[in-house]
Design an enzyme around this catalytic site. Structure first.
Site, PDB file in Angstrom:
ATOM      1  N   TYR A   1       0.441   2.481  -7.901  1.00 35.43           N
ATOM      2  CA  TYR A   1      -0.370   1.300  -7.718  1.00 35.43           C
ATOM      3  C   TYR A   1      -0.695   1.103  -9.260  1.00 35.43           C
ATOM      4  O   TYR A   1      -1.915   1.005  -9.929  1.00 35.43           O
ATOM      5  CB  TYR A   1      -1.695   1.470  -7.020  1.00 35.43           C
ATOM      6  CG  TYR A   1      -2.529   0.196  -6.739  1.00 35.43           C
ATOM      7  CD1 TYR A   1      -1.968  -0.891  -6.017  1.00 35.43           C
ATOM      8  CD2 TYR A   1      -3.962   0.462  -6.988  1.00 35.43           C
ATOM      9  CE1 TYR A   1      -2.872  -1.822  -5.580  1.00 35.43           C
ATOM     10  CE2 TYR A   1      -4.689  -0.611  -6.332  1.00 35.43           C
ATOM     11  CZ  TYR A   1      -4.237  -1.742  -5.948  1.00 35.43           C
ATOM     12  OH  TYR A   1      -4.952  -2.732  -5.691  1.00 35.43           O
TER      13      TYR A   1
ATOM     14  N   HIS B   1      -1.533  -6.392 -11.284  1.00 33.82           N
ATOM     15  CA  HIS B   1      -1.959  -6.431  -9.539  1.00 33.82           C
ATOM     16  C   HIS B   1      -2.886  -5.823  -9.078  1.00 33.82           C
ATOM     17  O   HIS B   1      -3.411  -6.208  -8.177  1.00 33.82           O
ATOM     18  CB  HIS B   1      -0.462  -5.376  -9.226  1.00 33.82           C
ATOM     19  CG  HIS B   1      -0.554  -5.240  -7.774  1.00 33.82           C
ATOM     20  ND1 HIS B   1      -0.204  -6.269  -6.704  1.00 33.82           N
ATOM     21  CD2 HIS B   1      -0.516  -4.336  -6.798  1.00 33.82           C
ATOM     22  CE1 HIS B   1      -0.295  -5.915  -5.524  1.00 33.82           C
ATOM     23  NE2 HIS B   1      -0.571  -4.715  -5.677  1.00 33.82           N
TER      24      HIS B   1
END
Ligand code: CA
Length: 426
Positions: free
Chosen positions: A144, A149
Site C-alpha cells: 500500500y 493513494h
C-alpha cells in the site's frame, strides 16, 4: 547496462515495447499448425519464450540448435509450463541466457539471421501464440506504498485531517493476498457477489458488487529464496528481484468497506487479480532508475537505503477505448528494496515465484489516480467515456486495459498490457 545503439535484424517498430534491449520472458503455447509442420510426434507443450518486436522467440526450439551449450545449465527448464525452474537457475545464468539471445538477435550476427530453416521453427508471430500465466505463484503480498493513494482513500473513508494512519510513513503497509485467483491477461471473470452494507441501511445485504474497481499496480517476482529466520536487507534486496509485471488488483469496494475492519482485505479483493504475461527483467529496467520521493520522517535503520531505487515507468489505464488514468511507478513512496526488507525483517521466508504487488499507484493530480474510487471520487465525479456514457465504477462487459513502458534516449522498454473483461454475475 542497456546499449541504446543495439539493433536487431528482426524489424522492431519504434513504438514497440519489445526492442532487443528488453527481451522479457514469458510462457506460451505456439500455434499447432506451426509445430506440426516440422515435428509431427510432439504434443504442443507450453514453453518459455522471449518477446522481440511483434514476434516470440521459442526457447524450447532454439535450445535444440545448441546455442546455449556453452552456458552449462539444464535447458529442459525451457520445456516447463512456468518460469519458476528457469528463474531458480539464478541471475548469473538467466542474465547469461538473455545476453546470449541479445547476441543472437543482433543485426550483424548471421548465426540465426541467415538460417531460414531454423528461423521458421524458432520465431512465431506474437498474434498467433497463446500467452499463459508465466509463474507458479507461490505467495502473493500486496503493499500500500503510494502515498497519494493512501491519502486519497484515508480522506474518503476516514478523516481528511488525518488521512494517513500513524504507521504509514514508518513502514510499508501490506497484507497477504491470495495467489489462486491470479490470472493472466485476457482472462475474463464474473462480477463478484458478496455481503455489503448500503449507506442507507442498518442491515447488510447480499448480491453482486455494485462498486467493482480496478487498481493500477505493478508486481515484482521473487527470484531467490530465503530460509525461515533469514532477512533480506535493503542493500542485497535487488539480488532477490527477478523482474516486474503489470498488475490489476481488481477490488469490490462495497464488499471491502463492510468487511475490512479489523483484519483488512478479504473477499473484496481475492476474487481475481490480473497480470501481464511478460516478465521484464530488472537488467532491462536498469537505465530507468530514478530517485524516489523524500522520506520524512527518517525511517528506521533497517529501512534505510542508498542509491536510486525507484523506476520511471509510465502507466496508463483504459476502460474499453477511453484512457481514464495516466500515472507513473516513480511516485511510489516505499521502494521494492524496502518492501522486501520489511517483509523479511521478522524472519518470514520468501520463495521463488512469490509475487509482491506495489499497491495502487496514484500520482499527485486527479488524472493520475490509480483506481475508479479515486478518479470518480467515491462516485461523486463520474468519468466521461468516448461513447458518451459515464462511469463511477466498472460496468458488466467493460474491458479494463493497463499498459506500461519506460523510455529514454530513444529506447522504449515496455510491459505489453494486462487486460480483463468483467462478465455479468454468475
Ligand atoms: Ca491492491
Amino acid at each position: 547496462m542497456t546499449n541504446q545503439k543495439l539493433k536487431s535484424w528482426i524489424p522492431v517498430d519504434k513504438n514497440s515495447d519489445f526492442p532487443i534491449q528488453n527481451l522479457p520472458f514469458g510462457i506460451f503455447s505456439p500455434p499447432k499448425e506451426v509445430i506440426a509442420k516440422h515435428d509431427k510426434a510432439k504434443d504442443i507443450l507450453p514453453r518459455v519464450g522471449v518477446a522481440i518486436g511483434d514476434q516470440v522467440l521459442d526457447l524450447l526450439e532454439l535450445k535444440k540448435t545448441g546455442v546455449f551449450n556453452s552456458l552449462n545449465f539444464d535447458t529442459n527448464v525451457f520445456a516447463k509450463s512456468t518460469l519458476n525452474d528457469f528463474i531458480s537457475l539464478g541471475k548469473k545464468t538467466t542474465n547469461a541466457v538473455r545476453q546470449r539471445i541479445s547476441k543472437l538477435l543482433e543485426e550483424r550476427n548471421p548465426e540465426l539471421r541467415d538460417d531460414e530453416k531454423t528461423k521458421a521453427k524458432v520465431l512465431h508471430k506474437m498474434s498467433d501464440v497463446e500467452m499463459l500465466l508465466p509463474l507458479e505463484i507461490k505467495d502473493y503480498t500486496d503493499f500500500y506504498s503510494s502515498m497519494e493513494h493512501a491519502r486519497n482513500v484515508g480522506t474518503m473513508f476516514r478523516d481528511p485531517a488525518n488521512a494517513l494512519l500513524p504507521n504509514w510513513k514508518h513502514l510499508p503497509v501490506g497484507y497477504h493476498g491470495r495467489s489462486s485467483s491470479i490470472v493472466v491477461s485476457g482472462t475474463n471473470f464474473h462480477r463478484p457477489k458478496g455481503q455489503m452494507k448500503p449507506a442507507d441501511s442498518d442491515q447488510p445485504v447480499f448480491g453482486p458488487s455494485k462498486q467493482l474497481d480496478f487498481e493500477l499496480e505493478m508486481a515484482f517476482v521473487v527470484g531467490k529464496e530465503t530460509k525461515l529466520g533469514e532477512s533480506v536487507t535493503t542493500k542485497n534486496a535487488e539480488e532477490y528481484i527477478f523482474g516486474m509485471m503489470l498488475f490489476n488488483d481488481w477490488s469490490a469496494r462495497d464488499i471491502q468497506s463492510w468487511e475490512y475492519v479489523p483484519l483488512g482485505p478479504f473477499l473484496g479483493k481475492n476474487f481475481c487479480s490480473s497480470v501481464s504475461p511478460w516478465i521484464v527483467t530488472m537488467e532491462a529496467l536498469e537505465p530507468f532508475r530514478v530517485t524516489g520521493p523524500k522520506q520524512e520522517p527518517e525511517v528506521l535503520p533497517y529501512l534505510q537505503f542508498s542509491g536510486q531505487k525507484n523506476y520511471d515507468i509510465n502507466l496508463e489505464v483504459l476502460i474499453n477505448d477511453t484512457t481514464v488514468a495516466k500515472s507513473n511507478f516513480k511516485y511510489m513512496y516505499w521502494n521494492m528494496c524496502q518492501q522486501l526488507a520489511h517483509h523479511t525483517v521478522n524472519g518470514c521466508n520468501i520463495r521463488i515465484g512469490d509475487l509482491m504487488a506495489s499497491g495502487t499507484i496514484s500520482g499527485p493530480t486527479p488524472d493520475s489516480f490509480g483506481s475508479m474510487l479515486e478518479l470518480a471520487w467515491k462516485g461523486t465525479k463520474p468519468i466521461k467515456m468516448q461513447d458518451g456514457s459515464e462511469r463511477k465504477f466498472i460496468n458488466d462487459n467493460d474491458t479494463v486495459i493497463m499498459r506500461g513502458f519506460s523510455e529514454k534516449d530513444g529506447v522504449r522498454i515496455g510491459f505489453g498490457e494486462v487486460r480483463g473483461k468483467v462478465l455479468p454475475p454468475k
